[in-house]
Design an enzyme around this catalytic site. Structure first.
Site, PDB file in Angstrom:
ATOM      1  N   GLU A 131       0.841  -1.205   0.000  1.00 54.34           N
ATOM      2  CA  GLU A 131       0.000   0.000   0.000  1.00 54.34           C
ATOM      3  C   GLU A 131       0.875   1.253   0.000  1.00 54.34           C
ATOM      4  OE1 GLU A 131      -3.817   0.311   1.313  1.00 54.34           O
ATOM      5  OE2 GLU A 131      -3.777  -1.417   2.661  1.00 54.34           O
ATOM      6  N   GLU A 151      -4.376  -9.706   2.389  1.00 57.40           N
ATOM      7  CA  GLU A 151      -5.338  -9.390   3.456  1.00 57.40           C
ATOM      8  C   GLU A 151      -6.549 -10.314   3.465  1.00 57.40           C
ATOM      9  OE1 GLU A 151      -3.052  -5.527   3.116  1.00 57.40           O
ATOM     10  OE2 GLU A 151      -3.613  -7.188   1.824  1.00 57.40           O
TER      11      GLU A 151
END
Length: 280
Positions: A131, A151
């Site tokens: 990210e 995730e």
């Protein structure tokens, strides 16, 4: 490469031992995530410190480019950053994942900022690590690196800004492949997808410094305005509106500054250009 020891006013923010600050050249900031035994996962305290670092960096005119990397010494498995400190997160699971952080994960995943940051990736770049890296301006990766958004396998979501950004960078279907299947990309895969600028076999920080120096060799005013124009793709404005804002904003400041005059004069006089620190 021996680090330099420039002085700044104000000085760099205070950080703990999990973040290292150094200066490969007087114009380049190097930030090293220093938890190699924990794959450089980032704690809540480190997030706050990183936000302060990037804000300070943007405020220092003599610094023209920054690099972020992960420490490897003593690690069992090299990592740029494996994401959020999940042990800390699990210990406060009833509070949920922290949201609304300035700049997003590591102060980078939603950072707008003024000046460029380069990710120097060697090893794992997963979850929050990706990210952060995906919203930096360049990514230089060691050939043994891997990239992923795992995730979903833990029941969580990459919610710090990467999902819409990665779709712009690599395309909708490839973004879905990353976020919804758990696919891990090799460094060469990531380069082929347009996520990585260069894959190297040697020291990735040295390679990133070479890229940073190329940026430092350009007009610092031009870098700031060009970067703003490139990043306007995330503003939600159409092309014409985004360009109008730049023409009426930072472009005006550039035209009133010293560097545009110096660049044109050096070209006419056929000599080396002598940039001054940006006042934008």
């Amino acid at each position: 490469m021996a680090p330099t020891n420039p002085t700044f006013n104000p000085p760099p923010p205070h950080v703990d031992s999990h973040i290292l600050i150094s200066f490969p050249t007087p114009q380049i900031l190097l930030v090293t995530l220093n938890r190699p035994r924990s794959m450089n996962c980032i704690s809540n305290a480190a997030h706050a410190q990183l936000v302060q670092i990037w804000s300070w960096y943007d405020s220092i005119p003599s610094l023209r480019c920054a690099i972020i990397t992960g420490a490897r010494e003593g690690s069992r498995r090299p990592a740029f950053c494996a994401g959020q400190d999940l042990k800390e997160w699990q210990a406060s699971a009833d509070q949920g994942r922290p949201t609304g952080r300035v700049g997003g994960f590591a102060g980078l995943s939603t950072r707008v900022g003024k000046k460029p940051v380069i990710s120097a990736v060697h090893g794992i770049c997963y979850g929050g690590g990706l990210e952060a890296a995906a919203n930096t301006d360049l990514i230089i990766a060691h050939r043994d690196s891997s990239f992923g958004l795992p995730e979903s396998a833990r029941g969580v979501v990459a919610i710090a800004g990467v999902l819409p950004r990665i779709a712009v960078t690599v395309g909708l279907q490839r973004a879905g492949e990353l976020a919804m299947t758990g696919r891990l990309l090799t460094a060469e895969d990531a380069k082929a997808w347009g996520l990585v600028n260069e894959v190297v076999e040697g020291d990735v920080v040295e390679a990133a410094v070479r890229w940073a120096q190329k940026i430092c060799d350009q007009s610092p005013d031009s870098i700031i305005v060009s970067r703003e124009g490139i990043r306007s793709v995330f503003s939600g404005d159409g092309v014409d509106e985004a360009n109008r804002k730049i023409e009426e904003g930072s472009w005006v400041g550039l035209q009133e500054g010293e560097n545009i005059k110096e660049g044109l004069k050096a070209f006419v006089e056929k000599r080396e250009v002598r940039w001054v620190d940006s006042k934008l």
